[in-house]
Each structure stands twice: as structure tokens, then as C-alpha cells.
Design a protein around this motif. Structure first.
Motif, PDB file in Angstrom:
ATOM      1  N   ASN A 266       2.863  -6.880   4.403  1.00  0.00           N
ATOM      2  CA  ASN A 266       3.760  -6.404   5.449  1.00  0.00           C
ATOM      3  C   ASN A 266       5.035  -5.796   4.890  1.00  0.00           C
ATOM      4  O   ASN A 266       5.971  -5.541   5.631  1.00  0.00           O
ATOM      5  N   GLN A 267       5.079  -5.584   3.589  1.00  0.00           N
ATOM      6  CA  GLN A 267       6.304  -5.055   3.006  1.00  0.00           C
ATOM      7  C   GLN A 267       6.125  -3.711   2.353  1.00  0.00           C
ATOM      8  O   GLN A 267       6.998  -2.857   2.452  1.00  0.00           O
ATOM      9  N   VAL A 268       5.044  -3.486   1.657  1.00  0.00           N
ATOM     10  CA  VAL A 268       4.862  -2.246   0.927  1.00  0.00           C
ATOM     11  C   VAL A 268       4.130  -1.239   1.790  1.00  0.00           C
ATOM     12  O   VAL A 268       2.992  -1.440   2.181  1.00  0.00           O
ATOM     13  N   LYS A 269       4.790  -0.133   2.078  1.00  0.00           N
ATOM     14  CA  LYS A 269       4.174   0.925   2.866  1.00  0.00           C
ATOM     15  C   LYS A 269       3.289   1.776   1.959  1.00  0.00           C
ATOM     16  O   LYS A 269       3.665   2.101   0.843  1.00  0.00           O
ATOM     17  N   MET A 270       2.129   2.150   2.448  1.00  0.00           N
ATOM     18  CA  MET A 270       1.268   3.066   1.707  1.00  0.00           C
ATOM     19  C   MET A 270       1.906   4.451   1.656  1.00  0.00           C
ATOM     20  O   MET A 270       1.916   5.130   0.636  1.00  0.00           O
ATOM     21  N   ASP A 271       2.458   4.885   2.807  1.00  0.00           N
ATOM     22  CA  ASP A 271       3.105   6.193   2.881  1.00  0.00           C
ATOM     23  C   ASP A 271       4.051   6.181   4.073  1.00  0.00           C
ATOM     24  O   ASP A 271       4.294   5.142   4.684  1.00  0.00           O
ATOM     25  N   LEU A 272       4.594   7.359   4.387  1.00  0.00           N
ATOM     26  CA  LEU A 272       5.490   7.500   5.536  1.00  0.00           C
ATOM     27  C   LEU A 272       4.884   8.457   6.559  1.00  0.00           C
ATOM     28  O   LEU A 272       5.593   9.197   7.232  1.00  0.00           O
ATOM     29  N   ASP A 273       3.554   8.446   6.612  1.00  0.00           N
ATOM     30  CA  ASP A 273       2.811   9.235   7.595  1.00  0.00           C
ATOM     31  C   ASP A 273       3.155  10.719   7.509  1.00  0.00           C
ATOM     32  O   ASP A 273       3.283  11.407   8.524  1.00  0.00           O
ATOM     33  N   GLY A 274       3.318  11.204   6.264  1.00  0.00           N
ATOM     34  CA  GLY A 274       3.556  12.624   6.045  1.00  0.00           C
ATOM     35  C   GLY A 274       5.000  13.061   6.134  1.00  0.00           C
ATOM     36  O   GLY A 274       5.318  14.219   5.840  1.00  0.00           O
ATOM     37  N   PHE A 275       5.906  12.160   6.526  1.00  0.00           N
ATOM     38  CA  PHE A 275       7.322  12.524   6.639  1.00  0.00           C
ATOM     39  C   PHE A 275       7.894  12.868   5.263  1.00  0.00           C
ATOM     40  O   PHE A 275       7.741  12.112   4.309  1.00  0.00           O
ATOM     41  N   ASP A 276       8.558  14.009   5.158  1.00  0.00           N
ATOM     42  CA  ASP A 276       9.146  14.445   3.887  1.00  0.00           C
ATOM     43  C   ASP A 276      10.526  13.804   3.739  1.00  0.00           C
ATOM     44  O   ASP A 276      11.558  14.424   3.997  1.00  0.00           O
ATOM     45  N   GLN A 277      10.527  12.558   3.312  1.00  0.00           N
ATOM     46  CA  GLN A 277      11.772  11.811   3.171  1.00  0.00           C
ATOM     47  C   GLN A 277      12.682  12.432   2.112  1.00  0.00           C
ATOM     48  O   GLN A 277      13.899  12.535   2.296  1.00  0.00           O
TER      49      GLN A 277
END
Length: 358
Positions: A319-330
Motif C-alpha cells: 500500500n505504499q509503493v506506487k507502480m506508476d502515476l497512471d501516465g501523469f507526467d510528474q
């Protein structure tokens, strides 16, 4: 009439890249406000070890408030910070591409980043001796302290670098810059005549055959624990081993002694060499961001995902490490000033994630 910044020393994110952002912010604020830019004697040590044309107005200024600070946020704009200034009241916050860059001054301020002659000359010679006129790709692999979940950073996997190389001219030599040299040396994906791992350009890119010197360089590289200067690093080495600092230096190789005596750091040489490259594959690192910004790059590939966020419960990794940001160009959002039409963003999913977190 002095302007100062309470420089943050932390294990992640206070190195040479951060210090560039500190400098351009504070120098620009001083120029616009008419205040003098003051620093402490031990502030911005990595920056001062790298460049020869920095401009500070006061060292260890007197009369600076010790009971009041002016806070600024990561996502504020430069003009917001400028409006808050008070004479002799230090700023407190983290300079970022959002709040540190004054578009009206940045072009001129970049001229302050003139590498020390011995650093520039060594990098130029290394590039000419090894590659001649052939264009070179810089590839920055940032791991080390980022492997710790508590860093809050995306850990970039090899797939990103393989995909990035496909977007670069085929067959060009690749210089690998990293704070995780063991990882790269043992990675078959980065072994071959095309790849050159940057070890130690000050020493003709040869690994120093001395345990003390290698230990010193590793501590400087791995995190902000040693504050990026040898005096602090040597103290850490002494505390770890029980050997007095004077004995460590006495037993150190001539290469190590030379680096200490002349204030020469591998991070300075690496950044100089990076800025001489013709193409760049970035990591999520402000160090690499400035390496590109100071270059005359032909093309940049960058990771879209920069920060995971803050982590507290390390036992609950799902529940802590995100795989990605759903394509958002952070990265594009954070580093807008730096990015232009030569830049291409790529997804860089974090392989530590077992489930997707939104």
C-alpha cells in the motif's frame, strides 16, 4: 541587509543538484531585492568545490535572526517567495524548479557555473582521448539511497533505460553516471564495448586501489550523510572503524590525499563530463537535471515519475509503493522551466510495487 537560506542537510536530496537550485534562487532574490546574499562558512560546499565564478556577498553574516524564519513551499513560484522577504530573516524551505527559477535572470545566472579549470580540462581530455569527435550519450542511473522506501522516490528499473536507448541514435557510445557502481558493474545489460562506467575521471577513470580511498568516495557518493565534503566523511570513517582521522589520511593512497588536499570531488567531475555529452538519458535527480540544463544537448529522455511521496509504515509495502502515476507526467509538471521540445518523457514504473496504488 542580508538574505540567507537555512540550508537543509538530509540523507536524500541535499547534494550538488539541490545546491544549484539554492544558489540560483538566492542569488536571483538578492539581485531583485537589493539585499546581500550571505551564506555560512560550511554552506554549499559541493557547489563551491565545483565552480570558480560564484558570487556571494557575505560569509557568516552577522545580525541574522535566530528566532524567526520565513517559510516557503515546494510548489510556490519565485515571485511568491520574493514578496515574502525581510531583511536579516532567513528563508526556510526546499528550493525546487518551481520556486527557485526567475525566468528573467536564469540565463545570466547559469554563467556563474563555470567549472574549475582542473575539472574542465580533465573532462575535456577524457572525452577527446576516448571518443574523439564522436557524439556521446550520458545515461544517469540513480539508485543508492533511493532504494530505501523512506526516500519517497521512484526507483527506476532497467526497462526504462533500455527503452530510452531505443530513442537515441543507434550505436553511439554511452557514459554511465551512477551512485550505484556495483549495481551497474554486475548488470549484464550495461556490459559491452558501447558502455563506459564513469568511475573516477580525476584519476583517468581508474578505480583507486586503496580501501580507505574507496571507502571515502563511496560515503561521499551514497547519500547526504557526509554532507558532501571530506572533513565530515573522514569523521564518519573514523567513527565507523575506530581509526583516528590522521591515521586514515596517513595510510591513504596518493590519489586520495590529492583529492583531499585540492578539494577535488568525483561529483564535480561527473557533472562536468555529463554537461559535455551530446545526448542525455535522465534519472529522477536534480543533479542530472542541472547536468542537462548546463549542456548543449541534442535530445533528452526523462522519467515521467519522480516522487512516490512520504512513507511511514515500511511493513505495508503493497500500500505504499506506487507502480506508476497512471501516465501523469510528474517530472514535466515539476521541472517545467527546464523542459523544451528536445525533451521526451517515458514511463518508469517502479518494480518494487506489488499492487497498483492510486
Amino acid at each position: 541587509m542580508t538574505l540567507t537560506l537555512n540550508e537543509e542537510h538530509q540523507l536524500t536530496g541535499s547534494g550538488l543538484g539541490y545546491q544549484h537550485s539554492c544558489y540560483v534562487m538566492m542569488r536571483a532574490l538578492a539581485n531583485r531585492s537589493g539585499l546581500k546574499y550571505g551564506i555560512g562558512k560550511h554552506d554549499l560546499v559541493a557547489l563551491q568545490a565545483t565552480y570558480q565564478t560564484l558570487e556571494f556577498d557575505e560569509i557568516d553574516p552577522e545580525g541574522v535572526s535566530t528566532d524567526k524564519v520565513i517559510e516557503f513551499l515546494d510548489d510556490e513560484q519565485f515571485e511568491d517567495v520574493l514578496a515574502k522577504l525581510e531583511d536579516n530573516v532567513p528563508l526556510f524551505g526546499y528550493p525546487t524548479p518551481s520556486n527557485a527559477i526567475d525566468p528573467t535572470q536564469i540565463k545570466e545566472l547559469k554563467k556563474h557555473f563555470t567549472f574549475r579549470n582542473e575539472i574542465y580540462d580533465a573532462c575535456k581530455k577524457f572525452k577527446e582521448d576516448n571518443f574523439g569527435d564522436t557524439p556521446v550519450i550520458s545515461m544517469h542511473i540513480r539508485r543508492g539511497d533511493f532504494e530505501d522506501i523512506q526516500s519517497g522516490m521512484f526507483l527506476i528499473d532497467d526497462d526504462y533505460y533500455e527503452d530510452a536507448l531505443k530513442l537515441m541514435p543507434d550505436g553511439l557510445p554511452v557514459l554511465i553516471f551512477t551512485n550505484a557502481k556495483d549495481y551497474v558493474m554486475n548488470n549484464p545489460k550495461f556490459i559491452g564495448s558501447r558502455f563506459t562506467l564513469v568511475h573516477d575521471i580525476e584519476n583517468n577513470n581508474e578505480v583507486v586501489n586503496c580501501d580507505w580511498t574507496q571507502m571515502m568516495l563511496k560515503i561521499v557518493d551514497e547519500s547526504g550523510m557526509g554532507r558532501f565534503y571530506y572533513k565530515m566523511v573522514l569523521k564518519i570513517m573514523s567513527d565507523k572503524t575506530g581509526v583516528p582521522v590522521h591515521q586514515i589520511i596517513k595510510d591513504m593512497s596518493p590519489v586520495g590525499k590529492r583529492k583531499i588536499k585540492n578539494n577535488l570531488y568525483n561529483y564535480s567531475y561527473d557533472l562536468c563530463m555529463m554537461h559535455m555529452c551530446d545526448y542525455h538519458i535522465m534519472a529522477n535527480s536534480s543533479y542530472g537535471l542541472w547536468g542537462v540544463e548546463l549542456s548543449n544537448t541534442n535530445k533528452v529522455v526523462y522519467p515521467k515519475y519522480w516522487m512516490q511521496g512520504s512513507h511511514i509504515d515500511v511493513d505495508d509495502i503493497d500500500n505504499q509503493v506506487k507502480m506508476d502515476l497512471d501516465g501523469f507526467d510528474q517530472t514535466g509538471s515539476l521541472a517545467g522551466h527546464f523542459i523544451n521540445d528536445k525533451w521526451v518523457g517515458l514511463d518508469n514504473p517502479d518494480q518494487r510495487a506489488f499492487t497498483m496504488v492510486y
